[in-house]
Design an enzyme around this catalytic site. Sequence first.
Site, mmCIF file in Angstrom:
data_model
loop_
_atom_site.group_PDB
_atom_site.id
_atom_site.type_symbol
_atom_site.label_atom_id
_atom_site.label_comp_id
_atom_site.label_asym_id
_atom_site.label_seq_id
_atom_site.Cartn_x
_atom_site.Cartn_y
_atom_site.Cartn_z
ATOM 1 N N GLY A 243 0.833 -1.196 0.000
ATOM 2 C CA GLY A 243 0.000 0.000 0.000
ATOM 3 C C GLY A 243 0.862 1.237 0.000
ATOM 4 C CG HIS B 202 9.932 2.122 15.662
ATOM 5 N ND1 HIS B 202 9.662 2.077 14.316
ATOM 6 C CD2 HIS B 202 9.737 3.409 16.025
ATOM 7 C CE1 HIS B 202 9.315 3.281 13.893
ATOM 8 N NE2 HIS B 202 9.360 4.095 14.915
#
Length: 169
Positions: free
Chosen positions: A9, A50
């Site tokens: 995407g 992260h």
Amino acid sequence: MAKIHFITGGQRSGKSSYAQTLALEASSNPIYLATSRIWDEGHRERIERHQRDRGDEWTNIEEEKYLSQHNLHGRVVLIDCVTLWLTNFFFDLESNIEASLQEAQKEFDKLIQQDATFIIVSNEIGLGGHPTNEIQMKFTDLQGWMNQYIAKRADQVTMMVSGIPMKVK
């Protein structure tokens, strides 16, 4: 035999969040195989943040190019992302598209020989407009060809649009 779910995407379309949700639904201890090269101290700190944000249930592996060298047998593995992984080949091989594609395809083929569930995140960078220079054009082509290569081998393909997963295959 490998099971492959390819998620692609545009930028900020929700690919990684969706992939993480799928991985955690499939395993209580999935592997997060991150492909980003550490470019500077700021980037290193971002990667460490992260990792902390993902939580203790994840096994974190940082690997720039040779994903198949890790024993992933029987595991659920989230690979994030193909774009950064390809960037490493592209820069190391001096922007040679053919050599980069060949090396990435060879490594991918070795990777999927492992009996594991792979959730692979990539970007559709060609959807965002026309590249403005030759290097961007080369990389956009490389990315598109590698996405096709992975998608053909995938059991499932999902396109993320504005946070909504759309089944392609």
